[in-house]
Design a protein around this motif. Structure first.
Motif, short mmCIF file in Angstrom:
data_model
loop_
_atom_site.label_atom_id
_atom_site.label_comp_id
_atom_site.label_asym_id
_atom_site.label_seq_id
_atom_site.Cartn_x
_atom_site.Cartn_y
_atom_site.Cartn_z
N ARG A 80 29.60 -45.19 -38.47
CA ARG A 80 29.38 -45.52 -39.88
C ARG A 80 28.37 -46.65 -40.03
O ARG A 80 27.60 -46.68 -40.99
CB ARG A 80 30.71 -45.90 -40.53
N GLN A 95 27.98 -39.53 -39.44
CA GLN A 95 29.32 -39.02 -39.66
C GLN A 95 30.26 -39.60 -38.61
O GLN A 95 29.84 -40.01 -37.53
CB GLN A 95 29.33 -37.49 -39.58
N ASP A 96 31.55 -39.56 -38.93
CA ASP A 96 32.54 -40.05 -37.98
C ASP A 96 32.45 -39.30 -36.66
O ASP A 96 32.30 -38.08 -36.62
CB ASP A 96 33.96 -39.90 -38.55
N SER A 118 33.80 -46.40 -36.54
CA SER A 118 33.20 -47.54 -37.22
C SER A 118 31.77 -47.78 -36.76
O SER A 118 30.88 -48.11 -37.57
CB SER A 118 34.05 -48.80 -36.99
#
Length: 364
Positions: free
Chosen positions: A327, A332-333, A324
């Motif tokens: 983001r 990117q994650d 989170s």
């Protein structure tokens, strides 16, 4: 990764530091205690006395690769008597031509990742057998450059303890291009090392450790033709069905790759959890589902003492929180993977193999 600080001024230090930025003491890594130490000049030229609390103040030397700004590890007098390379660098069989400044920069990045790998292996108390000890299956590294004319590009891989890494992987643009072309979520130098060392430990702990049948029951029968399996994988990658059973699409190609990919993820998880634990990170989201995705500040040692359930219980909320955060920055994650029940079963097997191995090892 452990947190480090200078014994002279308490300035935080990073794993790769060679000097304290506050008091300017030289800094070196003692692999036997997996810690950085501030240093004072020793009685002889190019010797250093560790200031590590409780550590014997005897002259140490930097690894020879320190001269290339590629290593900050130290050698004890006993180690210096038998060579000039530290515990991690002695496993290098081939390094690139360092007269090429681009190769030198690539190699420094490679060594940073490789040294982080060795720190984790030492923390896990895993056996590491060199090529000198076992010429056929011992661990060694070749860091190779593609031919100038572009023919026969180097392939990163593992063969009976020999890990080959294409040095172009140290170039961010090349590595990202390969990641996109191969449909991967994640591709890093450290990830390569963690994956390839998984093959090495499959040989050492599974094949030669009497665990073949147990491993096959979880990962599948490794006796299927490896080259044919890879050909089939690249000719027609599997559908999204792989996501239920495998941590990555490449893991679906063959049981050996499934094991190596899962091994790499175990190292991702325990190394990151230790960092979170030492920073005192706690996850307590302010949502109705908070209890389900909460984790207190992690306690215990994920390398040596935390149970598998405790590791998984801490990892899910931590990875969700950091994803989170990424983001929020438009990135990117951080951890773009889903750990299904089947994948967790495979991770649990690797956890048990490592804990069983630790039980039979003497701490370094």
């Amino acid at each position: 990764m452990k947190l480090f600080s200078c014994e002279c001024c308490n300035q935080p230090l990073f794993f790769e530091n060679t000097r304290c930025e506050s008091c300017h003491h030289a800094v070196g890594y003692l692999h036997k205690v997996t810690d950085l130490t501030a240093l004072e000049p020793g009685p002889e030229e190019e010797t250093w006395l560790p200031l590590e609390y409780g550590y014997e103040r005897i002259p140490h030397r930097y690894c020879a690769n320190h001269a290339h700004d590629a290593c900050n590890w130290l050698l004890s007098p006993e180690e210096s008597a038998s060579g000039t390379l530290c515990f991690a660098c002695q496993f290098n069989r081939t390094i690139p031509d360092l007269n090429d400044t681009r190769n030198l920069e690539r190699w420094r990045k490679i060594e940073t990742a490789k040294h982080r790998l060795f720190h984790a292996l030492i923390r896990l108390r895993l056996p590491i057998v060199s090529r000198r000890e076992d010429p056929e299956n011992g661990l060694a590294f070749d860091f190779l450059q593609d031919a100038p004319d572009g023919s026969a590009p180097v392939m990163t891989g593992h063969s009976n303890g020999l890990i080959t890494l294409a040095i172009r992987e140290a170039d961010d643009d090349q590595r990202e291009r390969m990641r996109v072309e191969m449909g991967e979520y994640y591709r890093t130098l450290l990830g390569h090392f963690r994956h390839e060392i998984g093959h090495y430990y499959w040989n050492l702990l599974i094949r030669d450790g009497g665990r073949l049948e147990e491993c096959r029951a979880i990962f599948g029968d490794d006796r299927q033709d490896y080259q044919e399996a890879l050909k089939a994988h690249y000719a027609k990658p599997p559908s999204d069905d792989w996501k239920e059973e495998h941590v990555s699409v490449y893991a679906a190609s063959h049981p050996w790759e499934d094991f190596a990919e899962t091994w790499a993820h175990y190292l991702h998880i325990v190394s990151t959890l230790e960092t979170a634990w030492l920073y005192g990170i706690a996850i307590a989201p302010l949502t109705p589902s908070a209890p389900k995705f909460s984790a207190p500040a992690i306690g215990g040692d994920p390398y040596l003492t935390l149970s598998f359930d405790a590791i998984m219980g801490a990892w899910l909320p931590l990875s969700m929180a950091v994803n989170s955060l990424n983001r929020s920055m438009g990135l990117q994650d951080f951890y773009p993977f889903v750990l299904t029940a089947s994948i967790r079963r495979k991770l649990a097997f690797i956890h048990d193999v490592i804990r069983d191995t630790q039980a039979g090892q003497t701490p370094r």
